[in-house]
Scaffold this active site. Sequence first.
Site, PDB file in Angstrom:
ATOM      1  N   CYS A 164       0.807  -1.221   0.000  1.00 14.31           N
ATOM      2  CA  CYS A 164       0.000   0.000   0.000  1.00 14.31           C
ATOM      3  C   CYS A 164       0.842   1.274   0.000  1.00 14.31           C
ATOM      4  O   CYS A 164       0.283   2.365  -0.090  1.00 14.31           O
ATOM      5  CB  CYS A 164      -0.922  -0.005   1.206  1.00 14.31           C
ATOM      6  SG  CYS A 164      -1.949  -1.488   1.301  1.00 14.31           S
ATOM      7  N   HIS A 304      -2.749   7.785   6.856  1.00 13.86           N
ATOM      8  CA  HIS A 304      -2.978   6.550   6.112  1.00 13.86           C
ATOM      9  C   HIS A 304      -4.391   6.057   6.421  1.00 13.86           C
ATOM     10  O   HIS A 304      -5.133   5.677   5.515  1.00 13.86           O
ATOM     11  CB  HIS A 304      -1.929   5.503   6.474  1.00 13.86           C
ATOM     12  CG  HIS A 304      -2.053   4.233   5.707  1.00 13.86           C
ATOM     13  ND1 HIS A 304      -1.906   4.172   4.346  1.00 13.86           N
ATOM     14  CD2 HIS A 304      -2.335   2.964   6.109  1.00 13.86           C
ATOM     15  CE1 HIS A 304      -2.073   2.928   3.927  1.00 13.86           C
ATOM     16  NE2 HIS A 304      -2.337   2.177   4.985  1.00 13.86           N
ATOM     17  N   GLU A 315      -1.138   4.085  14.015  1.00 10.56           N
ATOM     18  CA  GLU A 315      -0.840   5.400  13.456  1.00 10.56           C
ATOM     19  C   GLU A 315      -1.163   6.504  14.454  1.00 10.56           C
ATOM     20  O   GLU A 315      -0.428   7.494  14.557  1.00 10.56           O
ATOM     21  CB  GLU A 315      -1.617   5.623  12.162  1.00 10.56           C
ATOM     22  CG  GLU A 315      -1.246   6.924  11.457  1.00 10.56           C
ATOM     23  CD  GLU A 315      -1.877   7.069  10.084  1.00 10.56           C
ATOM     24  OE1 GLU A 315      -1.456   7.979   9.343  1.00 10.56           O
ATOM     25  OE2 GLU A 315      -2.774   6.279   9.750  1.00 10.56           O
ATOM     26  N   LYS A 336     -10.054   7.895   2.656  1.00 14.49           N
ATOM     27  CA  LYS A 336     -10.354   6.556   2.144  1.00 14.49           C
ATOM     28  C   LYS A 336     -11.831   6.185   2.147  1.00 14.49           C
ATOM     29  O   LYS A 336     -12.257   5.353   1.338  1.00 14.49           O
ATOM     30  CB  LYS A 336      -9.527   5.508   2.898  1.00 14.49           C
ATOM     31  CG  LYS A 336      -8.052   5.507   2.508  1.00 14.49           C
ATOM     32  CD  LYS A 336      -7.270   4.413   3.217  1.00 14.49           C
ATOM     33  CE  LYS A 336      -5.835   4.332   2.706  1.00 14.49           C
ATOM     34  NZ  LYS A 336      -5.031   5.511   3.050  1.00 14.49           N
ATOM     35  N   HIS A 341      -9.527   2.091  -0.204  1.00 11.99           N
ATOM     36  CA  HIS A 341      -8.078   1.903  -0.053  1.00 11.99           C
ATOM     37  C   HIS A 341      -7.551   1.411  -1.393  1.00 11.99           C
ATOM     38  O   HIS A 341      -7.701   0.237  -1.737  1.00 11.99           O
ATOM     39  CB  HIS A 341      -7.789   0.912   1.055  1.00 11.99           C
ATOM     40  CG  HIS A 341      -6.336   0.857   1.443  1.00 11.99           C
ATOM     41  ND1 HIS A 341      -5.332   1.448   0.696  1.00 11.99           N
ATOM     42  CD2 HIS A 341      -5.708   0.286   2.510  1.00 11.99           C
ATOM     43  CE1 HIS A 341      -4.173   1.241   1.271  1.00 11.99           C
ATOM     44  NE2 HIS A 341      -4.378   0.532   2.377  1.00 11.99           N
ATOM     45  N   PHE A 399       1.635  -3.482   3.946  1.00 17.34           N
ATOM     46  CA  PHE A 399       1.926  -4.812   4.475  1.00 17.34           C
ATOM     47  C   PHE A 399       3.416  -5.102   4.333  1.00 17.34           C
ATOM     48  O   PHE A 399       4.039  -4.770   3.332  1.00 17.34           O
ATOM     49  CB  PHE A 399       1.136  -5.864   3.699  1.00 17.34           C
ATOM     50  CG  PHE A 399      -0.289  -6.061   4.171  1.00 17.34           C
ATOM     51  CD1 PHE A 399      -0.846  -5.256   5.140  1.00 17.34           C
ATOM     52  CD2 PHE A 399      -1.079  -7.071   3.629  1.00 17.34           C
ATOM     53  CE1 PHE A 399      -2.158  -5.436   5.567  1.00 17.34           C
ATOM     54  CE2 PHE A 399      -2.393  -7.272   4.042  1.00 17.34           C
ATOM     55  CZ  PHE A 399      -2.932  -6.451   5.011  1.00 17.34           C
TER      56      PHE A 399
END
Length: 413
Positions: A164, A304, A315, A336, A341, A399
């Site tokens: 991502c 994010h 986060e 998002k 996403h 990831f």
Amino acid sequence: MNGRVVITGLGTVSAVGAGLDTLWQACLAGRTGIRRIEGFDVGEYKTQIGAEVPADFDPTDRIDAKLMKRADPFAKYGVWAGDVALEASGLTIDDANRHEIGVLIGSGIGGMNTWESQFERLLKRGPDRVSPFLIPMMIIDMASGLMSIHTGAMGPNSAIVTACASGAHAIATSVDLVKLGRARAMITGGAEAGISRSALAGFCAAGAVSTRNDDPEHSCRPFDRSRDGFVMGDGATGVIIEGLDHARERGAPILAEIIGIGMSGDAYHITDPCPDGAGAVLAMQAALADARLSPADIDYINAHGPGTRAGDAGEAQALKAVFGDHARNVPVSSTKPIHGHMLGATGPTELALCIKAMQEGVIPHTVNCEDPEPEGLDIIMGEPREADVRIVMSNSFGFGGHNIALIIRRFEE
């Protein structure tokens, strides 16, 4: 060179349609592109929702139909968005400069749709019936390759894969290439068409995606106490970056300046972030140091914020660790819930929205965040907020523990 690097063109296609302005207006209105998936039968899936690019999107309005015929959807999105960005920048590629213009487009999983359809053909009809274009259509570097073929750009040509964070890493690497003098300008960004049977099944099995199938509009809930996972999104954003001197020479429209890049690795887990956000902390601190800024200089943080339990919590911890007391004063939001996403395309897309926030003096709110779990953060909720936005930080985490923070500034002489 080691000089200043600026952004001169942007182009976006997302679940709400073609064009950055279309996405921007959707963000301000809280109009989401998340809906029940229509590209394949999702009846047996735990998650049945996603942010698909509209079925009537046609890249051949700008790109040669023959080139697009042999392209996976992710590459179609990427080349189209890059072409829009190139036109917006006013950069003409010809025999005189084509060796100075490079391409670097990131993607998290590349041509999943091509891989699935051809593997199904292999199983049903045998190896001799598999398309000879299987490999060139599915490999992640083909968005960059097709962009080069389309434009004639013969400078550095590559791809980035960091889940991502792919698109954001592509922008960062492009900045380095320009600063090192290996290119005068780069066509960069991210592209993704990950909403496919196998990818969705994998994310469902991992428990990473929202299962609010009966309420798609409210499914993606960054930082909300009731969040239950992210929602997959498709699309692309193209970004033109170049050295400031080069941009000035040709009278280019300068949209923003990239002033800080910070990268790190979690060294923790293949999917989960560090619970205390240690890797994200390192990335944000490195970006601030690169930009020679203090936390108090940041006017807005595009988080994010995927809407996962662990991701948002980590986060939030990282933001409080880096910004300290100022964390209560700097606006934070995630877009998002509007575009989903977009995996490898999400970083460039969110950076483009950050530029719109600087231009318009308005920060998009975090749609669906009604009961924020983290305390000590100024999460924008309910409606957009008017603000003088001069310096923005945008976070992307992938990831495998791939973290990157980008800092951009409103251009000033």
